[in-house]
Scaffold this active site. Structure first.
Site, PDB file in Angstrom:
ATOM      1  N   ASP A   5      43.901  27.611  34.150  1.00  0.00           N
ATOM      2  CA  ASP A   5      43.145  28.604  34.633  1.00  0.00           C
ATOM      3  C   ASP A   5      41.840  27.774  35.154  1.00  0.00           C
ATOM      4  O   ASP A   5      41.453  26.715  34.232  1.00  0.00           O
ATOM      5  CB  ASP A   5      42.625  29.513  33.890  1.00  0.00           C
ATOM      6  CG  ASP A   5      43.756  30.571  33.489  1.00  0.00           C
ATOM      7  OD1 ASP A   5      44.845  30.871  34.065  1.00  0.00           O
ATOM      8  OD2 ASP A   5      43.655  31.294  32.336  1.00  0.00           O
ATOM      9  N   ARG A   6      41.091  28.313  36.182  1.00  0.00           N
ATOM     10  CA  ARG A   6      39.888  27.699  36.659  1.00  0.00           C
ATOM     11  C   ARG A   6      39.070  27.109  35.529  1.00  0.00           C
ATOM     12  O   ARG A   6      38.257  26.097  35.538  1.00  0.00           O
ATOM     13  CB  ARG A   6      39.160  28.363  37.816  1.00  0.00           C
ATOM     14  CG  ARG A   6      38.122  27.774  38.398  1.00  0.00           C
ATOM     15  CD  ARG A   6      37.362  28.577  39.432  1.00  0.00           C
ATOM     16  NE  ARG A   6      36.526  27.963  40.548  1.00  0.00           N
ATOM     17  CZ  ARG A   6      36.196  28.348  41.539  1.00  0.00           C
ATOM     18  NH1 ARG A   6      36.772  29.387  42.062  1.00  0.00           N
ATOM     19  NH2 ARG A   6      35.448  27.496  42.377  1.00  0.00           N
TER      20      ARG A   6
END
Length: 261
Positions: free
Chosen positions: A53-54
């Protein structure tokens, strides 16, 4: 980005928090992506083996040819890749446990349209160990003090956002999670500690090498901002010394407990 491992088949990097893994329509105005940066950095095409995930930092793995990408893809699909994460969560979970909770399928445009795929919930299993706890004299929510814990997480399946969704499910969301967490605690960490990132990091990944199936263990150091936050909470960073073996969690509970710092 810092290269953790590289040979003719694979390259692993330490992805910083805040960097997208790949281009997505959800962030169509973003211009920086780990996939393109690694490609430009090493001067050749790379194939994404998995995603972070970012907001998550840590080990991010790419294949350097299509055959290796298929080999890695099978390992991830069959649950043969072992991963170890570190997270700071709200509250004090039990010392050890497992979260066996099915999760609905989530896709994005990068995976392509699969109109015939089922939207039914898929089995999902996460094991965890509590490494440290703290109780702070601040009334962040409805209690006069606020409790937080440091967890080691081992996802045994690879559902999208699994760790974040599972920890929300047991009411111990990850600090800094704007989607599945609690805003009041996220804001407290931003104001009190200057920490606005998702406190989740992939520290270790073990898989089989595409050439000869030999075990390959990839490790990333704890990002500086994550380590700084642990120090502010009075927790030594639980990162193994270089070359020290890490004992994986056993196949079944109960899991061995760890001494708290």
């Amino acid at each position: 980005m810092d290269i953790l491992y590289r040979d003719d088949r694979l390259v692993a990097v330490h992805k910083p928090a805040g960097l997208l893994t790949h281009r997505t329509m959800l962030d169509r105005h973003e211009t920086r992506f780990a996939l393109q940066q690694v490609r430009d950095q090493i001067g050749q095409r790379v194939y994404l083996a998995h995603r972070l995930d970012r907001g998550t930092s840590g080990v991010l793995l790419f294949a350097l040819d299509e055959e290796s990408a298929r080999h890695l893809g099978r390992q991830f699909e069959q649950g043969q890749v072992q991963k170890r994460y570190l997270a700071v969560v709200r509250g004090h979970p039990p010392a050890t446990g497992e979260i066996d909770h099915p999760l609905s399928r989530q896709r994005d445009d990068y995976e392509g349209a699969r109109p015939n795929s089922s939207q039914a919930a898929q089995p999902a299993l996460t094991r965890y160990r509590r490494l440290a706890t703290v109780e702070l004299p601040f009334a962040v929510d409805r209690y006069p003090t606020s409790r937080y814990a440091l967890l080691e997480l081992e996802p045994r399946t690879g559902r999208r956002h699994q760790l974040r969704r599972h920890l929300k499910h047991i009411a111990h969301p990850i600090i800094g999670d704007a989607t599945y967490g609690k805003g009041v605690h996220n804001r407290f960490f931003q104001q009190q500690f200057g920490c606005g990132r998702l406190l989740l990091a992939c520290l270790e990944m073990t898989l089989r090498h595409p050439d000869d199936d030999r075990p390959l263990r990839l490790q990333a150091p704890l990002a500086a901002d994550f380590a700084r936050l642990l120090a502010q909470l009075g927790w030594p960073p639980p990162v193994p010394a270089a070359g020290a073996p890490h004992d994986p969690m056993p196949a079944h509970l109960p899991l061995p407990g760890l001494a708290l710092f």
